[in-house]
Write an enzyme that holds these catalytic residues in place. Sequence first.
Site, PDB file in Angstrom:
ATOM      1  N   ASP A  44       9.339  -5.728   4.799  1.00 27.86           N
ATOM      2  CA  ASP A  44       9.651  -5.758   5.991  1.00 27.86           C
ATOM      3  C   ASP A  44       8.452  -6.167   6.807  1.00 27.86           C
ATOM      4  O   ASP A  44       8.360  -6.526   7.886  1.00 27.86           O
ATOM      5  CB  ASP A  44       9.966  -4.375   6.704  1.00 27.86           C
ATOM      6  CG  ASP A  44       9.127  -3.327   6.493  1.00 27.86           C
ATOM      7  OD1 ASP A  44       8.198  -3.333   5.674  1.00 27.86           O
ATOM      8  OD2 ASP A  44       9.317  -2.258   6.946  1.00 27.86           O
ATOM      9  N   SER A  45       7.301  -6.554   5.948  1.00 27.42           N
ATOM     10  CA  SER A  45       6.131  -7.144   6.463  1.00 27.42           C
ATOM     11  C   SER A  45       6.437  -8.531   6.942  1.00 27.42           C
ATOM     12  O   SER A  45       5.584  -9.314   7.665  1.00 27.42           O
ATOM     13  CB  SER A  45       4.844  -7.287   5.299  1.00 27.42           C
ATOM     14  OG  SER A  45       5.589  -7.932   4.252  1.00 27.42           O
ATOM     15  N   ASP A  83      13.782  -4.807   1.255  1.00 27.83           N
ATOM     16  CA  ASP A  83      12.994  -3.544   1.854  1.00 27.83           C
ATOM     17  C   ASP A  83      13.730  -3.133   3.059  1.00 27.83           C
ATOM     18  O   ASP A  83      14.248  -3.971   3.972  1.00 27.83           O
ATOM     19  CB  ASP A  83      11.601  -4.163   2.471  1.00 27.83           C
ATOM     20  CG  ASP A  83      10.625  -3.155   2.639  1.00 27.83           C
ATOM     21  OD1 ASP A  83      11.075  -1.876   2.180  1.00 27.83           O
ATOM     22  OD2 ASP A  83       9.436  -3.359   3.076  1.00 27.83           O
ATOM     23  N   LYS A 113      13.896  -0.904  -1.489  1.00 27.83           N
ATOM     24  CA  LYS A 113      12.650   0.001  -1.348  1.00 27.83           C
ATOM     25  C   LYS A 113      12.731   0.712  -0.128  1.00 27.83           C
ATOM     26  O   LYS A 113      13.311   0.142   0.936  1.00 27.83           O
ATOM     27  CB  LYS A 113      11.496  -0.814  -1.273  1.00 27.83           C
ATOM     28  CG  LYS A 113      10.252  -0.085  -0.910  1.00 27.83           C
ATOM     29  CD  LYS A 113       8.787  -0.868  -1.509  1.00 27.83           C
ATOM     30  CE  LYS A 113       8.430  -1.819  -0.058  1.00 27.83           C
ATOM     31  NZ  LYS A 113       8.338  -1.005   1.276  1.00 27.83           N
ATOM     32  N   GLU A 115      10.611   3.769   2.623  1.00 25.38           N
ATOM     33  CA  GLU A 115       9.342   4.288   2.909  1.00 25.38           C
ATOM     34  C   GLU A 115       9.471   5.868   3.008  1.00 25.38           C
ATOM     35  O   GLU A 115      10.433   6.118   3.725  1.00 25.38           O
ATOM     36  CB  GLU A 115       8.660   3.847   4.128  1.00 25.38           C
ATOM     37  CG  GLU A 115       8.142   2.203   3.912  1.00 25.38           C
ATOM     38  CD  GLU A 115       7.369   1.752   5.159  1.00 25.38           C
ATOM     39  OE1 GLU A 115       7.073   2.492   6.026  1.00 25.38           O
ATOM     40  OE2 GLU A 115       7.243   0.539   5.267  1.00 25.38           O
ATOM     41  N   GLU A 182       0.511   2.950  -1.448  1.00 18.11           N
ATOM     42  CA  GLU A 182      -0.321   1.784  -0.573  1.00 18.11           C
ATOM     43  C   GLU A 182      -1.376   2.652   0.176  1.00 18.11           C
ATOM     44  O   GLU A 182      -1.258   3.988   0.575  1.00 18.11           O
ATOM     45  CB  GLU A 182       0.667   1.292   0.631  1.00 18.11           C
ATOM     46  CG  GLU A 182       0.095   0.465   1.436  1.00 18.11           C
ATOM     47  CD  GLU A 182       1.024  -0.400   2.368  1.00 18.11           C
ATOM     48  OE1 GLU A 182       2.094  -0.343   2.260  1.00 18.11           O
ATOM     49  OE2 GLU A 182       0.356  -1.141   3.227  1.00 18.11           O
TER      50      GLU A 182
END
Length: 284
Positions: A44-45, A83, A113, A115, A182
């Site tokens: 999602d960057s 993501d 993925k 978070e 991270e």
Amino acid sequence: MKKMTAPAIRDLKGQRKITSITAYDYSSGQIADAADVDIILVGDSLGMVVLGYEDTLSVTMDDMLHHTAAVSRGASRALIIGDMPFMSYQPSVSMAVANAGKFLSKTGARAVKLEGGFPFLEHVRAIVDSGVPVQGHIGLTPQHVARFGGFKGQGKTARSASALVEEAIALEEAGCFSIVLEAIPSEVAKEITERVTIPTIGIGAGPDTDGQVLVYHDILGLFDRFVPKFVKKFAQLRGDCIGAVNSYCAEVLDGSFPAEKNFTNMDVEELKMFKTLLKDKERV
Ligand code: KIV
């Protein structure tokens, strides 16, 4: 080269380091796949390096599905991970399962993925039970930027470091096939890597994780709004791109582009006929 799957990635732990890079479209997917990367993360960057947002919070499921499908069209060998964007899984377990499923059914991704640790163990369990492999992500989780008060490294105190270790173990128990670590101290990443049996993929977490991930635009030197300390630019393509576009503009302005080899001419006889036809039309 063998096709990468979540179990194949899991089996790499202790065998060799795992390589991962983000990609966001057909051409970056093709490049990552051609470079034999193990995991392509459609991160999602995307929101920051492709869509120009300040952070990742505005990225939607539609954005992610659109870009993940494009990456899949370019990559046939690497494991593609989609993501899960902000608020696509947080509100409920059933929403998490439904949205995770969309990555597999609509985009060609073969894992997702998400978070976060303790608050999302139930979500991870349910997604895995539904047949979707999950990669965890702890430490600096950018979707928590508002709570963290910025993009700040995590796990720097003894208490927060030991909470990260517990969180990683809990994510493994919940069924994750790997975990992204991270922006945490290297000692904490090493401890986690030794205590879990699934691969850890580090970004700003030192040399002892089972693999590394970096953002495509960072590796290639395409994004310079800010460059975290953990980034290494393996090329300086932004400068090269600006130089190339400048050269194009200069050649358009001075008339040297397009040159003879960049266009086609009509067959001589056809050209004669064409001119005659035009003249005939003028006479009418
Ligand atoms: O969104 C992303 O690109 C990520 C990686 C940096 C791990 O989450």
